[in-house]
Motif scaffolding. Sequence first.
Motif, PDB file in Angstrom:
ATOM      1  N   MET A  37       0.839  -1.191   0.000  1.00 33.85           N
ATOM      2  CA  MET A  37       0.000   0.000   0.000  1.00 33.85           C
ATOM      3  C   MET A  37       0.878   1.247   0.000  1.00 33.85           C
ATOM      4  O   MET A  37       1.821   1.356   0.765  1.00 33.85           O
ATOM      5  CB  MET A  37      -0.910   0.010   1.240  1.00 33.85           C
ATOM      6  N   GLN A  38       0.567   2.189  -0.889  1.00 30.71           N
ATOM      7  CA  GLN A  38       1.298   3.438  -0.930  1.00 30.71           C
ATOM      8  C   GLN A  38       0.959   4.291   0.293  1.00 30.71           C
ATOM      9  O   GLN A  38      -0.201   4.390   0.681  1.00 30.71           O
ATOM     10  CB  GLN A  38       0.950   4.217  -2.203  1.00 30.71           C
ATOM     11  N   VAL A  39       1.959   4.935   0.855  1.00 33.25           N
ATOM     12  CA  VAL A  39       1.720   5.748   2.049  1.00 33.25           C
ATOM     13  C   VAL A  39       1.256   7.159   1.694  1.00 33.25           C
ATOM     14  O   VAL A  39       0.805   7.910   2.566  1.00 33.25           O
ATOM     15  CB  VAL A  39       2.976   5.808   2.942  1.00 33.25           C
ATOM     16  N   ILE A  40       1.353   7.531   0.420  1.00 34.78           N
ATOM     17  CA  ILE A  40       0.825   8.797  -0.084  1.00 34.78           C
ATOM     18  C   ILE A  40       0.082   8.506  -1.377  1.00 34.78           C
ATOM     19  O   ILE A  40       0.604   7.813  -2.260  1.00 34.78           O
ATOM     20  CB  ILE A  40       1.952   9.814  -0.361  1.00 34.78           C
ATOM     21  N   ASN A  41      -1.135   9.017  -1.490  1.00 36.67           N
ATOM     22  CA  ASN A  41      -1.868   8.973  -2.744  1.00 36.67           C
ATOM     23  C   ASN A  41      -2.020  10.391  -3.269  1.00 36.67           C
ATOM     24  O   ASN A  41      -2.264  11.325  -2.494  1.00 36.67           O
ATOM     25  CB  ASN A  41      -3.254   8.352  -2.543  1.00 36.67           C
ATOM     26  N   THR A  42      -1.873  10.560  -4.574  1.00 33.56           N
ATOM     27  CA  THR A  42      -2.048  11.879  -5.178  1.00 33.56           C
ATOM     28  C   THR A  42      -3.031  11.796  -6.339  1.00 33.56           C
ATOM     29  O   THR A  42      -3.127  10.763  -7.020  1.00 33.56           O
ATOM     30  CB  THR A  42      -0.715  12.457  -5.686  1.00 33.56           C
ATOM     31  N   PHE A  43      -3.756  12.884  -6.539  1.00 31.56           N
ATOM     32  CA  PHE A  43      -4.755  12.969  -7.599  1.00 31.56           C
ATOM     33  C   PHE A  43      -4.725  14.393  -8.152  1.00 31.56           C
ATOM     34  O   PHE A  43      -4.657  15.359  -7.376  1.00 31.56           O
ATOM     35  CB  PHE A  43      -6.170  12.674  -7.078  1.00 31.56           C
ATOM     36  N   LEU A  44      -4.797  14.540  -9.459  1.00 32.00           N
ATOM     37  CA  LEU A  44      -4.861  15.857 -10.088  1.00 32.00           C
ATOM     38  C   LEU A  44      -6.135  15.942 -10.903  1.00 32.00           C
ATOM     39  O   LEU A  44      -6.362  15.128 -11.803  1.00 32.00           O
ATOM     40  CB  LEU A  44      -3.638  16.092 -10.980  1.00 32.00           C
ATOM     41  N   ASN A  45      -6.975  16.918 -10.573  1.00 34.78           N
ATOM     42  CA  ASN A  45      -8.255  17.066 -11.257  1.00 34.78           C
ATOM     43  C   ASN A  45      -8.575  18.547 -11.396  1.00 34.78           C
ATOM     44  O   ASN A  45      -8.748  19.253 -10.397  1.00 34.78           O
ATOM     45  CB  ASN A  45      -9.368  16.360 -10.475  1.00 34.78           C
ATOM     46  N   GLU A  46      -8.646  19.015 -12.645  1.00 29.93           N
ATOM     47  CA  GLU A  46      -9.018  20.398 -12.951  1.00 29.93           C
ATOM     48  C   GLU A  46      -8.186  21.404 -12.165  1.00 29.93           C
ATOM     49  O   GLU A  46      -8.700  22.377 -11.620  1.00 29.93           O
ATOM     50  CB  GLU A  46     -10.514  20.618 -12.710  1.00 29.93           C
ATOM     51  N   GLY A  47      -6.889  21.153 -12.107  1.00 29.79           N
ATOM     52  CA  GLY A  47      -5.974  22.079 -11.470  1.00 29.79           C
ATOM     53  C   GLY A  47      -5.773  21.871  -9.989  1.00 29.79           C
ATOM     54  O   GLY A  47      -4.877  22.479  -9.395  1.00 29.79           O
ATOM     55  N   VAL A  48      -6.586  21.028  -9.364  1.00 23.65           N
ATOM     56  CA  VAL A  48      -6.469  20.764  -7.924  1.00 23.65           C
ATOM     57  C   VAL A  48      -5.648  19.495  -7.719  1.00 23.65           C
ATOM     58  O   VAL A  48      -6.005  18.425  -8.225  1.00 23.65           O
ATOM     59  CB  VAL A  48      -7.850  20.599  -7.262  1.00 23.65           C
ATOM     60  N   PHE A  49      -4.564  19.620  -6.990  1.00 19.35           N
ATOM     61  CA  PHE A  49      -3.688  18.493  -6.692  1.00 19.35           C
ATOM     62  C   PHE A  49      -3.979  18.034  -5.267  1.00 19.35           C
ATOM     63  O   PHE A  49      -3.737  18.773  -4.310  1.00 19.35           O
ATOM     64  CB  PHE A  49      -2.224  18.910  -6.818  1.00 19.35           C
ATOM     65  N   GLU A  50      -4.519  16.831  -5.121  1.00 19.43           N
ATOM     66  CA  GLU A  50      -4.842  16.285  -3.803  1.00 19.43           C
ATOM     67  C   GLU A  50      -3.706  15.394  -3.308  1.00 19.43           C
ATOM     68  O   GLU A  50      -3.182  14.573  -4.064  1.00 19.43           O
ATOM     69  CB  GLU A  50      -6.139  15.477  -3.845  1.00 19.43           C
ATOM     70  N   ILE A  51      -3.343  15.574  -2.049  1.00 20.89           N
ATOM     71  CA  ILE A  51      -2.344  14.732  -1.397  1.00 20.89           C
ATOM     72  C   ILE A  51      -3.016  14.071  -0.202  1.00 20.89           C
ATOM     73  O   ILE A  51      -3.466  14.755   0.727  1.00 20.89           O
ATOM     74  CB  ILE A  51      -1.131  15.549  -0.920  1.00 20.89           C
ATOM     75  N   GLU A  52      -3.111  12.767  -0.246  1.00 18.48           N
ATOM     76  CA  GLU A  52      -3.755  11.998   0.823  1.00 18.48           C
ATOM     77  C   GLU A  52      -2.707  11.226   1.616  1.00 18.48           C
ATOM     78  O   GLU A  52      -1.997  10.386   1.060  1.00 18.48           O
ATOM     79  CB  GLU A  52      -4.776  11.021   0.240  1.00 18.48           C
ATOM     80  N   LEU A  53      -2.597  11.530   2.906  1.00 24.35           N
ATOM     81  CA  LEU A  53      -1.754  10.725   3.792  1.00 24.35           C
ATOM     82  C   LEU A  53      -2.431   9.369   3.955  1.00 24.35           C
ATOM     83  O   LEU A  53      -3.624   9.288   4.271  1.00 24.35           O
ATOM     84  CB  LEU A  53      -1.612  11.409   5.152  1.00 24.35           C
ATOM     85  N   ASN A  54      -1.672   8.291   3.782  1.00 21.30           N
ATOM     86  CA  ASN A  54      -2.319   6.982   3.672  1.00 21.30           C
ATOM     87  C   ASN A  54      -1.645   5.910   4.537  1.00 21.30           C
ATOM     88  O   ASN A  54      -1.185   4.892   4.036  1.00 21.30           O
ATOM     89  CB  ASN A  54      -2.365   6.548   2.194  1.00 21.30           C
ATOM     90  N   ARG A  55      -1.582   6.179   5.838  1.00 21.49           N
ATOM     91  CA  ARG A  55      -1.244   5.140   6.815  1.00 21.49           C
ATOM     92  C   ARG A  55      -2.406   5.077   7.821  1.00 21.49           C
ATOM     93  O   ARG A  55      -2.241   5.377   9.012  1.00 21.49           O
ATOM     94  CB  ARG A  55       0.064   5.445   7.541  1.00 21.49           C
ATOM     95  N   PRO A  56      -3.585   4.718   7.361  1.00 21.36           N
ATOM     96  CA  PRO A  56      -4.775   4.833   8.228  1.00 21.36           C
ATOM     97  C   PRO A  56      -4.704   3.995   9.489  1.00 21.36           C
ATOM     98  O   PRO A  56      -5.249   4.399  10.527  1.00 21.36           O
ATOM     99  CB  PRO A  56      -5.922   4.381   7.313  1.00 21.36           C
ATOM    100  N   ASN A  57      -4.045   2.844   9.439  1.00 19.01           N
ATOM    101  CA  ASN A  57      -3.967   2.001  10.634  1.00 19.01           C
ATOM    102  C   ASN A  57      -3.078   2.602  11.720  1.00 19.01           C
ATOM    103  O   ASN A  57      -3.145   2.204  12.878  1.00 19.01           O
ATOM    104  CB  ASN A  57      -3.461   0.602  10.268  1.00 19.01           C
TER     105      ASN A  57
END
Length: 259
Positions: free
Chosen positions: A1-21
């Motif tokens: 599992m990646q510890v960071i997820n990123t998404f780019l949509n219509e100019g908005v770059f989302e950074i999701e911290l991804n160590r939920p446990n």
Amino acid sequence: MQVINTFLNEGVFEIELNRPNQLNALNLELITALADAVREAKQNPAVRSVLLYGNGRGFCAGGDLKDFGIDPSNPIEVKEFLQKAHEAIIDLYHMEKPVIAAVHGSAVGAGCNLAFACDLIVADESAVFSEIFAKVGAIPDLGGLYFLPQKVGMHRAAELVFTGKILNAETAFHYGLINEVVANGKVIEKGRELAQQLANGPMKALGMAKRIMHQASHATLEEILELEAYGQSLIFQTRDFSEGRRAFAEKREARFQGY
């Protein structure tokens, strides 16, 4: 599992911290990936605003005291660990693009200061903030000793740092630490809405304003006035300023392109 997820949509770059446990607690792997993601957001011309949030039950529970991914008894490793985290903090703070933190659940310790490095903070009713370091015998890091006195003044900052007091979202709002409180489960949606609004704005003007505001705490009035005059002379040359003037004259909403 990646510890960071990123998404780019219509100019908005989302950074999701991804160590939920681990409540997105920061270890070497996570801060390295975060620094890389923030650098990408800063350098990619297609990115016009940034949204930072955590997956799972909270935003970020600070440093992973159980497993930093380094030897905490080795001062060189500790310093290098923090310097990697500093790359993310500095780029979040200085990139000439709006950065929004959407906070739910815990934003404590280094997680609290990660949020404070952002330009705007929206939180839901579940959010709690704390400079909890003193409770484990440490000092604030990731910029806490820089951001907090600026946000709340020296006396309030000393109280929060010395006691590790936990603030709920309403109190954090009352203290001026965050911009808005929304209903539980709505904070990422609200963050996206705000990030999209800013991505559709006059990007060069917003970036210039951010850059100058960051000088205000350690500059004279005369120095800021000079920076404003210099910055405005550049911004007046942008297509967005020309569009803004036309839209004002035509009594319509401006359609900014970001240049």
